[in-house]
Design a protein around this motif. Structure first.
Motif, PDB file in Angstrom:
ATOM      1  N   ALA A  76       0.834  -1.201   0.000  1.00 26.66           N
ATOM      2  CA  ALA A  76       0.000   0.000   0.000  1.00 26.66           C
ATOM      3  C   ALA A  76       0.874   1.260   0.000  1.00 26.66           C
ATOM      4  O   ALA A  76       0.592   2.226  -0.710  1.00 26.66           O
ATOM      5  CB  ALA A  76      -0.930  -0.003   1.202  1.00 26.66           C
ATOM      6  N   ALA A  77       1.942   1.231   0.806  1.00 28.77           N
ATOM      7  CA  ALA A  77       2.844   2.394   0.862  1.00 28.77           C
ATOM      8  C   ALA A  77       3.541   2.609  -0.475  1.00 28.77           C
ATOM      9  O   ALA A  77       3.666   3.744  -0.955  1.00 28.77           O
ATOM     10  CB  ALA A  77       3.865   2.194   1.969  1.00 28.77           C
ATOM     11  N   ILE A  78       4.007   1.530  -1.077  1.00 25.29           N
ATOM     12  CA  ILE A  78       4.721   1.624  -2.357  1.00 25.29           C
ATOM     13  C   ILE A  78       3.791   2.109  -3.466  1.00 25.29           C
ATOM     14  O   ILE A  78       4.144   2.982  -4.266  1.00 25.29           O
ATOM     15  CB  ILE A  78       5.342   0.259  -2.716  1.00 25.29           C
ATOM     16  CG1 ILE A  78       6.460  -0.080  -1.718  1.00 25.29           C
ATOM     17  CG2 ILE A  78       5.880   0.256  -4.138  1.00 25.29           C
ATOM     18  CD1 ILE A  78       6.904  -1.532  -1.752  1.00 25.29           C
ATOM     19  N   THR A  79       2.576   1.569  -3.495  1.00 26.89           N
ATOM     20  CA  THR A  79       1.606   1.979  -4.509  1.00 26.89           C
ATOM     21  C   THR A  79       1.203   3.436  -4.336  1.00 26.89           C
ATOM     22  O   THR A  79       0.975   4.149  -5.322  1.00 26.89           O
ATOM     23  CB  THR A  79       0.349   1.079  -4.420  1.00 26.89           C
ATOM     24  OG1 THR A  79       0.732  -0.278  -4.603  1.00 26.89           O
ATOM     25  CG2 THR A  79      -0.675   1.454  -5.473  1.00 26.89           C
ATOM     26  N   GLY A  80       1.133   3.884  -3.088  1.00 24.12           N
ATOM     27  CA  GLY A  80       0.683   5.246  -2.821  1.00 24.12           C
ATOM     28  C   GLY A  80       1.710   6.320  -3.086  1.00 24.12           C
ATOM     29  O   GLY A  80       1.348   7.502  -3.196  1.00 24.12           O
ATOM     30  N   ARG A  81       2.990   5.961  -3.196  1.00 26.98           N
ATOM     31  CA  ARG A  81       4.039   6.978  -3.396  1.00 26.98           C
ATOM     32  C   ARG A  81       5.020   6.496  -4.470  1.00 26.98           C
ATOM     33  O   ARG A  81       6.203   6.311  -4.214  1.00 26.98           O
ATOM     34  CB  ARG A  81       4.761   7.233  -2.067  1.00 26.98           C
ATOM     35  CG  ARG A  81       3.809   7.679  -0.969  1.00 26.98           C
ATOM     36  CD  ARG A  81       4.421   7.669   0.412  1.00 26.98           C
ATOM     37  NE  ARG A  81       5.308   8.791   0.640  1.00 26.98           N
ATOM     38  CZ  ARG A  81       5.916   9.038   1.806  1.00 26.98           C
ATOM     39  NH1 ARG A  81       5.712   8.238   2.831  1.00 26.98           N
ATOM     40  NH2 ARG A  81       6.718  10.075   1.934  1.00 26.98           N
ATOM     41  N   PRO A  82       4.511   6.314  -5.692  1.00 32.27           N
ATOM     42  CA  PRO A  82       5.341   5.691  -6.735  1.00 32.27           C
ATOM     43  C   PRO A  82       6.588   6.485  -7.101  1.00 32.27           C
ATOM     44  O   PRO A  82       7.642   5.897  -7.346  1.00 32.27           O
ATOM     45  CB  PRO A  82       4.386   5.579  -7.919  1.00 32.27           C
ATOM     46  CG  PRO A  82       3.336   6.612  -7.663  1.00 32.27           C
ATOM     47  CD  PRO A  82       3.174   6.661  -6.179  1.00 32.27           C
ATOM     48  N   ASN A  83       6.488   7.805  -7.159  1.00 33.06           N
ATOM     49  CA  ASN A  83       7.646   8.612  -7.565  1.00 33.06           C
ATOM     50  C   ASN A  83       8.778   8.511  -6.550  1.00 33.06           C
ATOM     51  O   ASN A  83       9.958   8.394  -6.915  1.00 33.06           O
ATOM     52  CB  ASN A  83       7.239  10.079  -7.748  1.00 33.06           C
ATOM     53  CG  ASN A  83       6.311  10.270  -8.922  1.00 33.06           C
ATOM     54  OD1 ASN A  83       6.284   9.457  -9.855  1.00 33.06           O
ATOM     55  ND2 ASN A  83       5.518  11.333  -8.901  1.00 33.06           N
ATOM     56  N   GLU A  84       8.430   8.539  -5.262  1.00 32.89           N
ATOM     57  CA  GLU A  84       9.455   8.459  -4.224  1.00 32.89           C
ATOM     58  C   GLU A  84      10.130   7.089  -4.218  1.00 32.89           C
ATOM     59  O   GLU A  84      11.341   6.987  -4.005  1.00 32.89           O
ATOM     60  CB  GLU A  84       8.832   8.755  -2.862  1.00 32.89           C
ATOM     61  CG  GLU A  84       8.377  10.196  -2.714  1.00 32.89           C
ATOM     62  CD  GLU A  84       7.636  10.433  -1.415  1.00 32.89           C
ATOM     63  OE1 GLU A  84       8.304  10.448  -0.366  1.00 32.89           O
ATOM     64  OE2 GLU A  84       6.404  10.590  -1.442  1.00 32.89           O
ATOM     65  N   PHE A  85       9.358   6.065  -4.486  1.00 36.51           N
ATOM     66  CA  PHE A  85       9.959   4.730  -4.503  1.00 36.51           C
ATOM     67  C   PHE A  85      10.783   4.494  -5.765  1.00 36.51           C
ATOM     68  O   PHE A  85      11.788   3.778  -5.733  1.00 36.51           O
ATOM     69  CB  PHE A  85       8.893   3.654  -4.311  1.00 36.51           C
ATOM     70  CG  PHE A  85       8.561   3.420  -2.865  1.00 36.51           C
ATOM     71  CD1 PHE A  85       9.359   2.611  -2.076  1.00 36.51           C
ATOM     72  CD2 PHE A  85       7.480   4.061  -2.283  1.00 36.51           C
ATOM     73  CE1 PHE A  85       9.084   2.417  -0.734  1.00 36.51           C
ATOM     74  CE2 PHE A  85       7.189   3.870  -0.935  1.00 36.51           C
ATOM     75  CZ  PHE A  85       7.989   3.056  -0.158  1.00 36.51           C
ATOM     76  N   ARG A  86      10.390   5.103  -6.866  1.00 35.78           N
ATOM     77  CA  ARG A  86      11.241   5.018  -8.072  1.00 35.78           C
ATOM     78  C   ARG A  86      12.578   5.684  -7.802  1.00 35.78           C
ATOM     79  O   ARG A  86      13.635   5.180  -8.212  1.00 35.78           O
ATOM     80  CB  ARG A  86      10.537   5.663  -9.270  1.00 35.78           C
ATOM     81  CG  ARG A  86       9.606   4.729 -10.018  1.00 35.78           C
ATOM     82  CD  ARG A  86       9.231   5.285 -11.380  1.00 35.78           C
ATOM     83  NE  ARG A  86       8.411   6.494 -11.261  1.00 35.78           N
ATOM     84  CZ  ARG A  86       7.080   6.484 -11.194  1.00 35.78           C
ATOM     85  NH1 ARG A  86       6.427   5.339 -11.233  1.00 35.78           N
ATOM     86  NH2 ARG A  86       6.407   7.610 -11.105  1.00 35.78           N
ATOM     87  N   ALA A  87      12.544   6.824  -7.114  1.00 39.30           N
ATOM     88  CA  ALA A  87      13.790   7.517  -6.774  1.00 39.30           C
ATOM     89  C   ALA A  87      14.633   6.674  -5.820  1.00 39.30           C
ATOM     90  O   ALA A  87      15.868   6.616  -5.941  1.00 39.30           O
ATOM     91  CB  ALA A  87      13.477   8.873  -6.146  1.00 39.30           C
ATOM     92  N   ALA A  88      13.986   6.016  -4.880  1.00 43.45           N
ATOM     93  CA  ALA A  88      14.717   5.163  -3.934  1.00 43.45           C
ATOM     94  C   ALA A  88      15.373   3.994  -4.652  1.00 43.45           C
ATOM     95  O   ALA A  88      16.512   3.616  -4.343  1.00 43.45           O
ATOM     96  CB  ALA A  88      13.767   4.647  -2.848  1.00 43.45           C
ATOM     97  N   ARG A  89      14.668   3.414  -5.642  1.00 36.99           N
ATOM     98  CA  ARG A  89      15.260   2.315  -6.397  1.00 36.99           C
ATOM     99  C   ARG A  89      16.467   2.794  -7.204  1.00 36.99           C
ATOM    100  O   ARG A  89      17.492   2.103  -7.286  1.00 36.99           O
ATOM    101  CB  ARG A  89      14.230   1.688  -7.330  1.00 36.99           C
ATOM    102  CG  ARG A  89      14.691   0.350  -7.928  1.00 36.99           C
ATOM    103  CD  ARG A  89      13.807  -0.054  -9.092  1.00 36.99           C
ATOM    104  NE  ARG A  89      12.446  -0.335  -8.712  1.00 36.99           N
ATOM    105  CZ  ARG A  89      12.003  -1.525  -8.293  1.00 36.99           C
ATOM    106  NH1 ARG A  89      12.854  -2.539  -8.182  1.00 36.99           N
ATOM    107  NH2 ARG A  89      10.735  -1.696  -7.990  1.00 36.99           N
ATOM    108  N   ALA A  90      16.357   3.991  -7.786  1.00 41.05           N
ATOM    109  CA  ALA A  90      17.471   4.542  -8.563  1.00 41.05           C
ATOM    110  C   ALA A  90      18.677   4.800  -7.658  1.00 41.05           C
ATOM    111  O   ALA A  90      19.824   4.540  -8.044  1.00 41.05           O
ATOM    112  CB  ALA A  90      17.038   5.833  -9.258  1.00 41.05           C
ATOM    113  N   GLU A  91      18.404   5.289  -6.450  1.00 45.43           N
ATOM    114  CA  GLU A  91      19.498   5.519  -5.502  1.00 45.43           C
ATOM    115  C   GLU A  91      20.140   4.194  -5.112  1.00 45.43           C
ATOM    116  O   GLU A  91      21.369   4.093  -5.002  1.00 45.43           O
ATOM    117  CB  GLU A  91      18.962   6.240  -4.260  1.00 45.43           C
ATOM    118  CG  GLU A  91      20.040   6.597  -3.252  1.00 45.43           C
ATOM    119  CD  GLU A  91      19.481   7.264  -2.013  1.00 45.43           C
ATOM    120  OE1 GLU A  91      20.262   7.442  -1.061  1.00 45.43           O
ATOM    121  OE2 GLU A  91      18.275   7.588  -1.984  1.00 45.43           O
TER     122      GLU A  91
END
Length: 308
Positions: free
Chosen positions: A276-291
């Motif tokens: 639910a957290a990942i689905t709700g904040r996709p841009n922040e998690f994409r940035a976290a994956r890139a980091e």
């Protein structure tokens, strides 16, 4: 900053075995996951051998245990090189070694390995040759601590050692800057991992399976309402070695977790909160994956430079 004693032990042995601690932190609360927001997670029924193979959604944004071990080893090699510049010997193991404690799932839901608890009870496993006296020998000297952390014996910041300028934060600081901040060390990934655990603890589905587990434990003669606190009041847990009572309770604990499927239920509920957290904040998690990916590249490059 890694504690001096723990760092020294890890660098000398070529591996880092950390006692599992689960932070239930200050991440902001979210609304309960809804059917629209959360990706449904079937409830698995893992046997003891399968628990460590479970994969929480948040792990897709973190280093693997092998990458974590490699990062720690590279960090140690950077510290070792830095210490040599000041005439101090601080050797590191010849290669990175991953341990079970590098995994997110290691004792996340308490003890689950029957082979481990049969020997160690609730104690963290360690090499049989490791003694309390060995720990004292591994403690950094005053000079090593000064160069490692740029602090004197009174823990006050210093800028030089024997007339030579120290890097900011000492050799530890230099290593941290060279490796960079990891995606999982702070920010949204760590906050989600902490918050999902805290919320799952309070979830009625988890509380219900706790009650079944507790009832099972009573049939073995143990009054334990919460698996995360099981064994904590036993006198032997404060000693170097477990006794028969501790081992007996730990074995019952593992058996009751399996018979009630406590781990499968808890894992499914926590996964739901994380999804639910990942689905709700996709841009922040994409940035976290890139980091995270950038960190893996740095670790790989530096490891190759050191021959690993």
């Amino acid at each position: 900053m890694i504690a001096a004693r723990t760092l020294r032990r890890g660098l000398k042995a070529g591996t880092l075995l950390l006692a599992l601690t689960t932070a239930v932190g200050c991440a902001g609360r979210q609304d309960p996951p809804s059917a629209a927001a959360a990706t449904p997670v079937p409830t698995p029924t893992p046997g003891p051998a399968q628990v460590m193979s479970l994969h929480l959604p948040i792990e897709d944004y973190m280093l693997t245990p092998e990458q974590t071990a490699r990062r720690g080893w590279v960090h140690g090699r950077i510290v070792e090189d830095c210490m040599k510049k000041y005439g101090l010997d601080f050797p590191v193991g010849s290669k990175p070694v991953a341990s079970a404690a590098d995994s997110v799932m290691y004792r996340r839901y308490g003890v689950t390995d029957p082979a481990s608890v049969a020997t160690w009870g609730y104690h963290l496993p360690r090499a049989k040759s490791s003694a309390v006296t060995d720990s004292a020998a591994l403690k950094p000297s005053a000079a090593e601590q000064t160069v490692m952390f740029a602090r004197n014996a009174e823990r006050r910041p210093v800028t030089t050692y024997r007339g030579r300028k120290l890097p900011e934060g000492g050799c530890e600081g230099a290593a941290a800057r060279r490796l960079g901040t990891g995606a999982g060390s702070d920010g949204i990934v760590a906050a989600t991992k902490s918050d999902s655990f805290a919320r799952s603890l309070a979830d009625p589905r988890v509380r219900k399976v706790f009650a079944r587990w507790s009832a099972c434990m009573r049939t073995h003669g143990f009054d334990e309402p919460n698996p995360m606190e099981a064994g904590s009041k036993l006198p032997s847990v404060q000693r170097a070695e477990p006794d028969r009572t501790e081992i007996g309770e730990a074995r019952a604990d593992v058996g009751c977790k399996e018979s009630t499927n406590l781990v499968g239920v808890w894992f499914a509920v926590e996964s739901e909160y994380q999804n639910a957290a990942i689905t709700g904040r996709p841009n922040e998690f994409r940035a976290a994956r890139a980091e995270r990916d950038a960190e893996i590249s740095r670790i790989t490059r530096l490891a190759h430079a050191y021959g690993a």
